[in-house]
Design an enzyme around this catalytic site. Structure first.
Site, mmCIF file in Angstrom:
data_model
loop_
_atom_site.group_PDB
_atom_site.id
_atom_site.type_symbol
_atom_site.label_atom_id
_atom_site.label_comp_id
_atom_site.label_asym_id
_atom_site.label_seq_id
_atom_site.Cartn_x
_atom_site.Cartn_y
_atom_site.Cartn_z
ATOM 1 N N SER A 287 7.689 -43.816 11.387
ATOM 2 C CA SER A 287 6.922 -45.037 11.114
ATOM 3 C C SER A 287 6.140 -44.961 9.797
ATOM 4 O O SER A 287 6.729 -44.909 8.726
ATOM 5 C CB SER A 287 6.007 -45.321 12.310
ATOM 6 O OG SER A 287 5.360 -46.551 12.195
ATOM 7 N N ASP A 298 11.503 -42.963 -3.446
ATOM 8 C CA ASP A 298 12.217 -44.004 -4.196
ATOM 9 C C ASP A 298 11.629 -44.217 -5.578
ATOM 10 O O ASP A 298 12.357 -44.568 -6.525
ATOM 11 C CB ASP A 298 12.177 -45.325 -3.419
ATOM 12 C CG ASP A 298 13.169 -45.346 -2.269
ATOM 13 O OD1 ASP A 298 13.768 -44.292 -1.986
ATOM 14 O OD2 ASP A 298 13.339 -46.410 -1.647
ATOM 15 N N LYS A 312 12.017 -44.670 12.548
ATOM 16 C CA LYS A 312 11.358 -45.779 13.248
ATOM 17 C C LYS A 312 10.916 -46.788 12.186
ATOM 18 O O LYS A 312 9.885 -46.628 11.559
ATOM 19 C CB LYS A 312 10.163 -45.256 14.054
ATOM 20 C CG LYS A 312 9.641 -46.221 15.115
ATOM 21 C CD LYS A 312 8.632 -47.187 14.559
ATOM 22 C CE LYS A 312 8.020 -48.055 15.646
ATOM 23 N NZ LYS A 312 7.110 -49.079 15.109
#
Length: 522
Positions: A287, A298, A312
């Protein structure tokens, strides 16, 4: 014959009357549901608990959706949200149960118990003159008696080593902080280490206080440990990521069928934009952990070390009922800046396969061998600055893979833990030796460098294990068990003498993911 004919006619008539009274409307799914509930409530042969009936129906509906939409009773909802709210109301002690008696491990610093003189090692035997020791009272029942609204008072009966008679304390309950930051220290010169247990309402403030202190002391690199961190608040993950990224850098975005796409971007005022950063993850990191790690990966702002995270990536919206119960309904997906969906695949209504995912990863070799992990070309993405290849398909795949060492944690050790033999033995030892240890080791550094786990403690553990029918397979398994059990015991003793940060300072030297991160920075 006429008598039986009359009875049959009567029963048929009665049936038609009931049928006439309850015409089940099915104009819409909602009216159909209401009609079914009314029929059960009024016609079912036995009395039913209407509240439970509705709750079971709600749970049944949600179970047919995704794995994370759920229903919680008011009690369950409170228990779930307390760790994320950053506090609860109570007496302020860390405790454990030893031989059916509540043993105080540590009073919360400046908490209500410490203020009246309760110390580590005290045994709480009565609460408001009701015995809680030696009466087989459940942990939940004990917690109910100790917790209560801020400002209320509770009288505790205490048994203390060295005191011939029980002591009595009146404690005024207060708000007790729940910390999500478990450890913060220099793991090597210049290398700061911070471990987070979850992403709560107070995590950002705790984190910044810790890293600012490390920066003042000369930190040039930072390791953020998110191993076993199950997540928490989205906004907290966004706040943390913001500290590392430049102005307008995308952190995460959410999107759902009836939830418009929402972008979360950095504001350029982060204090950690020039600190070399490594994030540690494993298969239980989920999460909000994945949001932070995905953003730094990224944006080529941090290196991810460890194993593929849980996966999740579903956004739950809490919908609260008047009685305090609530539904957590999935309304959107999380996406990393490159567009990767964090959520791992699932089939609606098939929770068993989803729950067995980690076991399947181990079975297929993913946790122990990077070569066992394969990605389709459609799951390959390019990072935004250096154009490195990263992978979608659920979870965050680390840049540096660290396999799970299944030989380190032996079967015998796992069975000792499962039978709860290790922790009680440690608690008995620390209860008996707390004062001598405190006198001998004036600082944690002295303890870390000089203390060795006594053979008597490990022998007691082995004796208790044998009593319960547990023995190592051979001498090799025993030696491998001791090689990891002794540092674990030392860390547990350090935790009970000081705090969780000292526990991790010992255990991290045996954690392969942490060691790999240190090697990469050095």
């Amino acid at each position: 014959m006429k008598k039986y004919l009359f009875l049959i006619i009567f029963l048929l008539s009665a049936s038609s009357v009931v049928k006439a009274q309850f015409v089940l409307s099915s104009k819409t799914p909602v009216t159909k549901f209401r009609g079914a509930e009314e029929a059960i409530k009024n016609l079912y042969v036995d009395e039913v608990d209407e509240e439970k009936l509705i709750e079971d129906a709600i749970r049944g509906m949600l179970e047919k959706l995704d794995p994370h939409s759920s229903y919680s009773t008011a009690k369950e909802a409170k228990a779930l949200t307390e760790p994320l709210n950053g506090n609860f109301e109570g007496i302020g002690v860390q405790f454990n149960m030893v031989d059916d008696t509540l043993l105080v491990i540590q009073p919360v610093v400046n908490g209500p118990s410490e203020k009246v003189g309760i110390i580590a090692g005290d045994r709480i035997v009565t609460v408001n003159d009701t015995a809680i020791a030696g009466v087989k009272m459940g942990r939940d029942d004990i917690m109910k008696r100790l917790r209560g609204p801020k400002g209320t008072k509770v009288r505790l009966g205490i048994v203390r080593r060295g005191e011939s008679k029980p002591l009595s304390f009146v404690v005024t309950r207060d708000k007790i902080p729940v910390h999500s930051l478990q450890a913060s220290y220099f793991i090597r010169p210049g290398i700061g280490y911070v471990r987070l247990d979850n992403f709560s309402a107070t995590t950002y403030e705790e984190f910044m206080t810790a890293v600012e202190k490390l920066q003042r002391q000369g930190m040039t690199s930072l390791i953020i440990d998110l191993q076993d961190n199950g997540g928490g608040y989205l906004q907290t993950a966004v706040q943390l990521a913001n500290e590392f990224l430049d102005d307008n850098d995308l952190i995460v975005y959410t999107e759902g069928r009836n939830t418009p796409k929402r972008m979360y971007r950095a504001d350029g005022h982060g204090q950690l934009r020039n600190i070399k950063t490594i994030v540690l993850m494993n298969e239980l990191s989920a999460s909000a952990s994945e949001i932070l790690a995905g953003a730094l990966q990224d944006q080529d702002r941090g290196t991810i070390v460890g194993r593929r995270s849980f996966g999740k990536g579903l956004v739950q919206r809490p919908l609260e009922f008047a009685d305090g119960s609530l539904i957590r309904l999935t309304v959107a997906h999380y996406f990393t800046p490159t567009g990767r969906c964090i959520q791992k695949p699932y089939k609606k209504g098939e929770l068993k396969d989803y729950e067995m995912d980690l076991e399947q990863r181990l079975k297929h070799g993913e946790l122990t061998n990077r070569d066992s992990i394969h990605f389709a070309d459609s799951l390959k993405y390019q990072t935004l600055r250096l154009h490195r290849t990263v992978y979608g398909g659920g979870g965050i795949m680390p840049d540096e893979f660290v396999p799970l060492d299944t030989t380190k944690y032996t079967r015998f050790h796992r069975r000792l833990s499962a039978k709860n033999i290790i922790v009680p033995a440690n608690l008995k030892y620390i209860d008996k030796e707390r004062k001598p240890l405190k006198r001998k080791y004036r600082s944690f550094e002295d303890f870390r460098d000089q203390f060795e786990v006594p053979d008597q403690l490990t022998e007691e553990i082995l004796a208790e294990a044998k009593k319960q029918g547990l023995e190592p397979k051979d001498d090799d398994e025993l030696q491998r068990t001791m090689a990891y059990l002794k540092p674990q015991l030392k860390a547990l003793i350090a935790r009970d003498l000081w705090d969780m940060s000292e526990y991790y300072q010992i255990m991290n030297e045996y954690n392969d993911i942490v060691i790999k991160a240190v090697e990469m920075i050095k």
